[in-house]
Write an enzyme that holds these catalytic residues in place. Structure first.
Site, short mmCIF file in Angstrom:
data_model
loop_
_atom_site.label_atom_id
_atom_site.label_comp_id
_atom_site.label_asym_id
_atom_site.label_seq_id
_atom_site.Cartn_x
_atom_site.Cartn_y
_atom_site.Cartn_z
N ASP A 1 0.87 -1.19 0.00
CA ASP A 1 0.00 0.00 0.00
C ASP A 1 0.90 1.23 0.00
OD1 ASP A 1 -3.14 0.74 1.25
OD2 ASP A 1 -1.56 2.26 1.23
N ASP B 1 -4.38 2.40 -4.60
CA ASP B 1 -2.97 2.40 -4.18
C ASP B 1 -2.56 1.16 -3.41
OD1 ASP B 1 -4.10 2.84 -1.65
OD2 ASP B 1 -2.47 4.18 -1.04
N GLU B 2 -3.30 0.06 -3.57
CA GLU B 2 -2.88 -1.14 -2.87
C GLU B 2 -3.10 -2.39 -3.72
OE1 GLU B 2 -5.38 -2.44 0.48
OE2 GLU B 2 -6.69 -0.74 0.04
P1 TTP Z 1 -5.26 5.03 1.74
O1 TTP Z 1 -4.25 4.04 1.31
O2 TTP Z 1 -6.31 4.59 2.71
O3 TTP Z 1 -4.56 6.27 2.44
P2 TTP Z 1 -3.18 6.96 2.09
O4 TTP Z 1 -2.47 6.28 0.98
O5 TTP Z 1 -3.42 8.42 1.91
O6 TTP Z 1 -2.37 6.80 3.43
P3 TTP Z 1 -1.71 5.47 4.04
O7 TTP Z 1 -1.97 4.36 3.11
O8 TTP Z 1 -0.27 5.78 4.18
O9 TTP Z 1 -2.37 5.30 5.37
O10 TTP Z 1 -6.01 5.64 0.51
C1 TTP Z 1 -5.35 5.85 -0.74
C2 TTP Z 1 -5.83 7.13 -1.36
O11 TTP Z 1 -7.22 7.09 -1.55
C3 TTP Z 1 -5.55 8.36 -0.53
O12 TTP Z 1 -4.25 8.88 -0.74
C4 TTP Z 1 -6.63 9.29 -0.98
C5 TTP Z 1 -7.78 8.39 -1.36
N1 TTP Z 1 -8.76 8.40 -0.25
C6 TTP Z 1 -9.82 9.30 -0.31
O13 TTP Z 1 -9.96 10.03 -1.29
N2 TTP Z 1 -10.70 9.33 0.73
C7 TTP Z 1 -10.57 8.56 1.84
O14 TTP Z 1 -11.39 8.63 2.78
C8 TTP Z 1 -9.48 7.62 1.88
C9 TTP Z 1 -9.30 6.72 3.06
C10 TTP Z 1 -8.60 7.59 0.83
MG MG Z 2 -2.22 4.18 1.00
#
Ligand code: TTP
Ligand code: MG
Length: 406
Positions: A9, A104-105
């Site tokens: 991720d 992103d995962e």
């Molecule tokens: P995530 O992987 O949940 O969050 P992140 O990559 O910003 O942070 P990390 O993984 O380090 O904890 O979500 C990926 C992307 O999806 C995030 O950058 C933005 C988008 N997203 C939203 O638009 N709204 C949200 O509520 C979430 C959780 C994510």
């Molecule tokens: Mg992320």
């Protein structure tokens, strides 16, 4: 065989893309989501911003109150999509056994990849390195024997982390963690569990199934399995079938019920065999009929319990067929049968029903024989009639028009 699943991720993804574009944003509290005087919520927050209590989903106004000096960015989805595609392409260079999740995962089935990369650790480092070099952003990786543990591991390792959980350490790794770390536990489930005095994943795994079922229904069982580090879900390649069906057009329109039924059962067996090959079970069976005037109908039935046996598929097909034939007297031009709503098979321990077990065994035997001697080497009485009508090859009957797989 023990599997190794990796979960990767990207860290603070939207923010990271902005930082890669404008390096002066690095190391600062950055929020992507919009200007703080606008309505809206935080989409992504840099880890520096998170230290002020800012998190995704929080109203921008609240984020501003917590950290007025944070840099608020509107963001632009096309560049995130572009980065996401490049990220997935990098992963695909490492393994074809790849299941992208969201933007992103991804899960990777890396079973046996030690022999290529030296170790799973080395492989994860190489992946992280390439993402950093080519996209300028950090990724976190978790590796374990199943999806749920790999995901929790990558989450705990953030940012820029790498955490491997050895086989058989799953339970002890999960036990002390708060229940909110378990994927699938939302705010509501967390409240219920806490009210029951269940605060850790370890406690959850030791909770009687009856208690969990009374609060969460059938999901209670899944929750407990996950909490125990048991998760049979496979890494699903994209494009894996959402439904499987076979159909054929008769040589000439027919009213011959025996032929129609036998053909339906044959097609049902082809569907069943394909379903089992994919290691899936189905919750819905659909019959398709096209009449002489080209009117086409479909009739579906949802099963109370997912199944992958020929018998169940054909039985439901026949039932739907006899209902349809009672309503429409035209000759039939085309017949098809399909299954949908595909799920992973229930684990053996769910199969209390011994007749279901017998059917499952029977299908396994049939599949083995067919694999060895050809599809028509073994037949049920239901399809025997076709023997005199259609030529046989190793792959089955040559129907008038090929049975389509979609
Ligand atoms: P995530 O992987 O949940 O969050 P992140 O990559 O910003 O942070 P990390 O993984 O380090 O904890 O979500 C990926 C992307 O999806 C995030 O950058 C933005 C988008 N997203 C939203 O638009 N709204 C949200 O509520 C979430 C959780 C994510
Ligand atoms: Mg992320």
């Amino acid at each position: 065989m023990a599997r190794t699943i990796m979960h990767i991720d990207l860290d603070a993804f939207f923010v990271a893309v902005e930082q890669a574009e404008k390096p002066k944003l690095k190391g600062k509290p950055v929020v992507v989501g919009g200007r703080p005087d606008r309505r809206g919520v935080v989409a992504s927050a840099s880890y520096e911003a998170r230290s002020f209590g800012i998190h995704a989903g929080m109203p921008l106004a609240t984020a501003y109150r917590l950290c007025p000096q944070a840099i608020f960015i509107e963001g632009g989805f096309p560049k995130y999509r572009d980065a996401s595609q490049k990220f997935m392409a990098i992963l695909a260079d490492f393994t074809p056994f790849l299941e992208p999740i969201g933007i992103d995962e991804a899960y990777l089935d890396v079973t046996g990849f030690e022999s290529i990369y030296g170790s799973i650790h080395q492989m994860a480092l190489a992946i992280k390195q390439r993402i950093k070099e080519e996209l300028g952003i950090c990724a976190s990786a978790g590796a374990a024997s199943c999806k749920v543990v790999a995901k929790i591991a990558s989450d705990l390792s953030k940012p820029d982390g790498l955490l491997e959980i050895a086989n058989r350490d799953e339970r002890s790794f999960l036990a002390p963690l708060p229940i909110a770390k378990l994927p699938g536990i939302g705010k509501k489930a967390e409240r219920i569990l806490r009210s029951l005095g269940i605060n850790t994943i370890g406690k959850l795994s030791a909770t009687p199934l009856s208690t969990l079922k009374s609060h969460f229904g059938t999901s209670g069982e899944l929750l407990r399995s996950y909490a125990s580090g048991i998760d049979d879900r496979k890494v699903e390649l994209p494009g894996a079938a959402k439904s499987i069906s076979r159909e054929t057009t008769f040589g000439k329109d027919t009213r011959d019920r025996s032929l129609v039924k036998a053909t339906l059962c044959y097609l049902g067996e082809r569907v069943g065999s394909n379903l089992r090959q994919q290691g899936k079970q189905a919750r819905c069976v659909t019959l398709k009929l096209r009449y002489a005037d080209f009117t086409t109908i479909t009739r579906s039935q949802t099963l109370t319990q997912a199944s992958d046996t020929d018998r169940t598929i054909s039985d439901i097909g026949l039932k739907l067929l006899s209902k349809a034939l009672a309503q429409e007297k035209q000759p039939i031009r085309l017949i098809g049968i399909g299954v949908s709503n595909l799920t992973e098979p229930a684990r053996q321990l769910d199969m209390l029903d011994s007749s279901a077990q017998r059917l499952e065994k029977l299908n396994k035997t049939i599949d083995r024989i067919r694999k060895k001697y050809g599809f028509t080497a073994i037949q049920t009485g239901r399809t025997l009639l076709l023997k005199d009508i259609f030529p046989e090859t190793e792959r089955g009957y040559t129907l008038h028009t090929p049975s389509l797989s979609r």
